[in-house]
Scaffold this motif. Structure first.
Motif, PDB file in Angstrom:
ATOM      1  N   THR A 251       0.813  -1.217   0.000  1.00  0.00           N
ATOM      2  CA  THR A 251       0.000   0.000   0.000  1.00  0.00           C
ATOM      3  C   THR A 251       0.844   1.263   0.000  1.00  0.00           C
ATOM      4  O   THR A 251       0.333   2.344   0.216  1.00  0.00           O
ATOM      5  N   ALA A 252       2.125   1.110  -0.234  1.00  0.00           N
ATOM      6  CA  ALA A 252       3.028   2.250  -0.118  1.00  0.00           C
ATOM      7  C   ALA A 252       2.844   3.229  -1.266  1.00  0.00           C
ATOM      8  O   ALA A 252       2.939   2.864  -2.416  1.00  0.00           O
ATOM      9  N   ALA A 253       2.578   4.467  -0.927  1.00  0.00           N
ATOM     10  CA  ALA A 253       2.573   5.539  -1.916  1.00  0.00           C
ATOM     11  C   ALA A 253       3.948   6.178  -1.834  1.00  0.00           C
ATOM     12  O   ALA A 253       4.398   6.571  -0.773  1.00  0.00           O
ATOM     13  N   VAL A 254       4.627   6.268  -2.949  1.00  0.00           N
ATOM     14  CA  VAL A 254       6.025   6.641  -2.954  1.00  0.00           C
ATOM     15  C   VAL A 254       6.212   8.066  -3.439  1.00  0.00           C
ATOM     16  O   VAL A 254       5.771   8.408  -4.529  1.00  0.00           O
ATOM     17  N   ALA A 255       6.868   8.878  -2.632  1.00  0.00           N
ATOM     18  CA  ALA A 255       7.231  10.220  -3.079  1.00  0.00           C
ATOM     19  C   ALA A 255       8.476  10.097  -3.932  1.00  0.00           C
ATOM     20  O   ALA A 255       9.395   9.386  -3.589  1.00  0.00           O
ATOM     21  N   SER A 256       8.524  10.791  -5.044  1.00  0.00           N
ATOM     22  CA  SER A 256       9.645  10.674  -5.962  1.00  0.00           C
ATOM     23  C   SER A 256       9.897  12.005  -6.637  1.00  0.00           C
ATOM     24  O   SER A 256       9.059  12.874  -6.678  1.00  0.00           O
ATOM     25  N   SER A 257      11.109  12.099  -7.203  1.00  0.00           N
ATOM     26  CA  SER A 257      11.463  13.313  -7.920  1.00  0.00           C
ATOM     27  C   SER A 257      11.007  13.245  -9.370  1.00  0.00           C
ATOM     28  O   SER A 257      11.201  14.181 -10.119  1.00  0.00           O
ATOM     29  N   ASN A 258      10.415  12.130  -9.793  1.00  0.00           N
ATOM     30  CA  ASN A 258      10.010  12.034 -11.188  1.00  0.00           C
ATOM     31  C   ASN A 258       8.489  12.104 -11.322  1.00  0.00           C
ATOM     32  O   ASN A 258       7.773  12.300 -10.360  1.00  0.00           O
ATOM     33  N   SER A 259       8.029  11.920 -12.540  1.00  0.00           N
ATOM     34  CA  SER A 259       6.604  12.062 -12.813  1.00  0.00           C
ATOM     35  C   SER A 259       5.767  10.973 -12.149  1.00  0.00           C
ATOM     36  O   SER A 259       4.553  11.096 -12.076  1.00  0.00           O
ATOM     37  N   GLN A 260       6.372   9.923 -11.663  1.00  0.00           N
ATOM     38  CA  GLN A 260       5.615   8.852 -11.031  1.00  0.00           C
ATOM     39  C   GLN A 260       5.051   9.274  -9.684  1.00  0.00           C
ATOM     40  O   GLN A 260       4.141   8.655  -9.175  1.00  0.00           O
ATOM     41  N   ALA A 261       5.579  10.331  -9.102  1.00  0.00           N
ATOM     42  CA  ALA A 261       5.116  10.771  -7.787  1.00  0.00           C
ATOM     43  C   ALA A 261       3.632  11.091  -7.801  1.00  0.00           C
ATOM     44  O   ALA A 261       2.915  10.801  -6.855  1.00  0.00           O
ATOM     45  N   ALA A 262       3.174  11.680  -8.897  1.00  0.00           N
ATOM     46  CA  ALA A 262       1.773  12.083  -8.974  1.00  0.00           C
ATOM     47  C   ALA A 262       0.842  10.875  -9.021  1.00  0.00           C
ATOM     48  O   ALA A 262      -0.286  10.928  -8.561  1.00  0.00           O
ATOM     49  N   SER A 263       1.315   9.760  -9.572  1.00  0.00           N
ATOM     50  CA  SER A 263       0.447   8.595  -9.709  1.00  0.00           C
ATOM     51  C   SER A 263       0.527   7.644  -8.530  1.00  0.00           C
ATOM     52  O   SER A 263      -0.196   6.663  -8.488  1.00  0.00           O
ATOM     53  N   SER A 264       1.376   7.918  -7.544  1.00  0.00           N
ATOM     54  CA  SER A 264       1.521   7.089  -6.347  1.00  0.00           C
ATOM     55  C   SER A 264       1.547   5.603  -6.682  1.00  0.00           C
ATOM     56  O   SER A 264       0.567   4.895  -6.486  1.00  0.00           O
ATOM     57  N   PRO A 265       2.673   5.097  -7.196  1.00  0.00           N
ATOM     58  CA  PRO A 265       2.766   3.696  -7.595  1.00  0.00           C
ATOM     59  C   PRO A 265       2.407   2.746  -6.458  1.00  0.00           C
ATOM     60  O   PRO A 265       2.676   3.008  -5.298  1.00  0.00           O
ATOM     61  N   VAL A 266       1.799   1.646  -6.819  1.00  0.00           N
ATOM     62  CA  VAL A 266       1.393   0.625  -5.858  1.00  0.00           C
ATOM     63  C   VAL A 266       2.336  -0.570  -6.008  1.00  0.00           C
ATOM     64  O   VAL A 266       2.653  -0.987  -7.121  1.00  0.00           O
ATOM     65  N   PHE A 267       2.762  -1.103  -4.869  1.00  0.00           N
ATOM     66  CA  PHE A 267       3.617  -2.280  -4.859  1.00  0.00           C
ATOM     67  C   PHE A 267       2.749  -3.500  -4.560  1.00  0.00           C
ATOM     68  O   PHE A 267       1.933  -3.463  -3.644  1.00  0.00           O
ATOM     69  N   VAL A 268       2.942  -4.580  -5.329  1.00  0.00           N
ATOM     70  CA  VAL A 268       2.196  -5.822  -5.136  1.00  0.00           C
ATOM     71  C   VAL A 268       3.164  -6.995  -5.133  1.00  0.00           C
ATOM     72  O   VAL A 268       4.263  -6.911  -5.680  1.00  0.00           O
ATOM     73  N   LYS A 269       2.725  -8.094  -4.511  1.00  0.00           N
ATOM     74  CA  LYS A 269       3.555  -9.296  -4.477  1.00  0.00           C
ATOM     75  C   LYS A 269       3.552  -9.942  -5.855  1.00  0.00           C
ATOM     76  O   LYS A 269       2.490 -10.216  -6.416  1.00  0.00           O
ATOM     77  N   ARG A 270       4.749 -10.134  -6.400  1.00  0.00           N
ATOM     78  CA  ARG A 270       4.908 -10.786  -7.700  1.00  0.00           C
ATOM     79  C   ARG A 270       5.775 -12.013  -7.493  1.00  0.00           C
ATOM     80  O   ARG A 270       6.694 -12.010  -6.681  1.00  0.00           O
ATOM     81  N   TYR A 271       5.493 -13.061  -8.247  1.00  0.00           N
ATOM     82  CA  TYR A 271       6.224 -14.319  -8.113  1.00  0.00           C
ATOM     83  C   TYR A 271       7.104 -14.546  -9.331  1.00  0.00           C
ATOM     84  O   TYR A 271       6.762 -14.134 -10.441  1.00  0.00           O
ATOM     85  N   PHE A 272       8.230 -15.224  -9.128  1.00  0.00           N
ATOM     86  CA  PHE A 272       9.188 -15.427 -10.207  1.00  0.00           C
ATOM     87  C   PHE A 272      10.095 -16.611  -9.887  1.00  0.00           C
ATOM     88  O   PHE A 272       9.909 -17.290  -8.883  1.00  0.00           O
ATOM     89  N   ALA A 273      11.082 -16.827 -10.738  1.00  0.00           N
ATOM     90  CA  ALA A 273      12.027 -17.945 -10.621  1.00  0.00           C
ATOM     91  C   ALA A 273      11.268 -19.270 -10.598  1.00  0.00           C
ATOM     92  O   ALA A 273      11.412 -20.079  -9.684  1.00  0.00           O
ATOM     93  N   ASN A 274      10.459 -19.496 -11.630  1.00  0.00           N
ATOM     94  CA  ASN A 274       9.669 -20.727 -11.702  1.00  0.00           C
ATOM     95  C   ASN A 274      10.576 -21.940 -11.859  1.00  0.00           C
ATOM     96  O   ASN A 274      11.406 -21.993 -12.766  1.00  0.00           O
ATOM     97  N   THR A 275      10.425 -22.911 -10.963  1.00  0.00           N
ATOM     98  CA  THR A 275      11.178 -24.155 -11.070  1.00  0.00           C
ATOM     99  C   THR A 275      10.539 -25.065 -12.107  1.00  0.00           C
ATOM    100  O   THR A 275      11.187 -25.915 -12.680  1.00  0.00           O
ATOM    101  N   SER A 276       9.253 -24.876 -12.325  1.00  0.00           N
ATOM    102  CA  SER A 276       8.501 -25.530 -13.393  1.00  0.00           C
ATOM    103  C   SER A 276       7.264 -24.660 -13.602  1.00  0.00           C
ATOM    104  O   SER A 276       6.956 -23.827 -12.754  1.00  0.00           O
ATOM    105  N   PRO A 277       6.558 -24.815 -14.725  1.00  0.00           N
ATOM    106  CA  PRO A 277       5.397 -23.942 -14.970  1.00  0.00           C
ATOM    107  C   PRO A 277       4.430 -23.913 -13.790  1.00  0.00           C
ATOM    108  O   PRO A 277       3.993 -24.952 -13.302  1.00  0.00           O
ATOM    109  N   GLY A 278       4.147 -22.698 -13.313  1.00  0.00           N
ATOM    110  CA  GLY A 278       3.204 -22.525 -12.218  1.00  0.00           C
ATOM    111  C   GLY A 278       3.760 -22.787 -10.830  1.00  0.00           C
ATOM    112  O   GLY A 278       3.011 -22.792  -9.862  1.00  0.00           O
ATOM    113  N   HIS A 279       5.061 -23.005 -10.714  1.00  0.00           N
ATOM    114  CA  HIS A 279       5.680 -23.277  -9.416  1.00  0.00           C
ATOM    115  C   HIS A 279       6.810 -22.280  -9.150  1.00  0.00           C
ATOM    116  O   HIS A 279       7.984 -22.585  -9.357  1.00  0.00           O
TER     117      HIS A 279
END
Length: 195
Positions: A25-53
């Motif tokens: 839920t972090a709204a991030v203050a920044s020196s660039n144009s993204q500050a106005a849009s308050s980017p949202v951080f979400v949990k993303r998964y990666f490094a699949n050992t096999s499809p879907g894992h």
């Protein structure tokens, strides 16, 4: 210490650049144009050992696109702002985080326009049950074509160990160093292996 090193010092010491809010839920203050849009951080998964894992997960900006670079190596990027975070969970675990950082600095020696801004080793609290984190970080800038790039490269030991288990890198324009520091902090604290 210049402004680029200040963010590295804060992140290296485990300071909460997002005021203690959870990465999702972090709204991030920044020196660039993204500050106005308050980017949202979400949990993303990666490094699949096999499809879907997936083997790993972390909080990253929601809109950043995922790309598999190689086995155990994944990148999330915002092409519009030329920013990225990269995870490498196939690092050399025979060396400490500090040794891995020193090797990185040595490998950068002939990089065009290189300026090492700071190096640090510290502990940080995990928000994903991975125990205390040992982190060693090098922050540097270099020339890429006609532009300068800002990079923070971090080596992480999980569960209180001091050997390098994961490498996390963020990169972008020097003017965006505060935002990129927050991306690195969120990605580090929320990193989870064996997801």
């Amino acid at each position: 210490m210049n402004k680029f090193g200040i963010v590295a010092a804060l992140a290296g010491a485990g300071a909460l650049l997002v005021g203690g809010t959870l990465p999702s839920t972090a709204a991030v203050a920044s020196s660039n144009s993204q500050a106005a849009s308050s980017p949202v951080f979400v949990k993303r998964y990666f490094a699949n050992t096999s499809p879907g894992h997936p083997h790993a997960g972390a909080y990253v900006p929601k809109t950043w696109k995922h790309q598999v670079l190689a086995p155990w190596q994944d990148k999330f990027a915002d092409a519009k702002h030329n920013q990225m975070i990269r995870f490498n969970s196939a690092t050399d675990t025979s060396v400490s985080t500090t040794q891995a950082m020193k090797r990185k600095v040595a490998a950068l020696k002939h990089t065009r326009g290189l300026k090492v801004v700071s190096t640090s080793t510290a502990s940080m609290k995990s928000t994903s049950g991975q125990g205390p984190l040992t982190i060693s970080t090098v922050v540097y800038t270099y020339r890429s074509g006609k532009t300068t790039r800002w990079v923070a490269d971090r080596f992480i030991g999980l569960q209180g160990v001091n050997y390098s288990e994961v490498e996390v890198i963020v990169g972008g324009a020097p003017k965006d160093y505060k935002y990129l520091g927050t991306v690195l902090l969120n990605g580090t604290r929320s990193l989870q292996l064996g997801s």
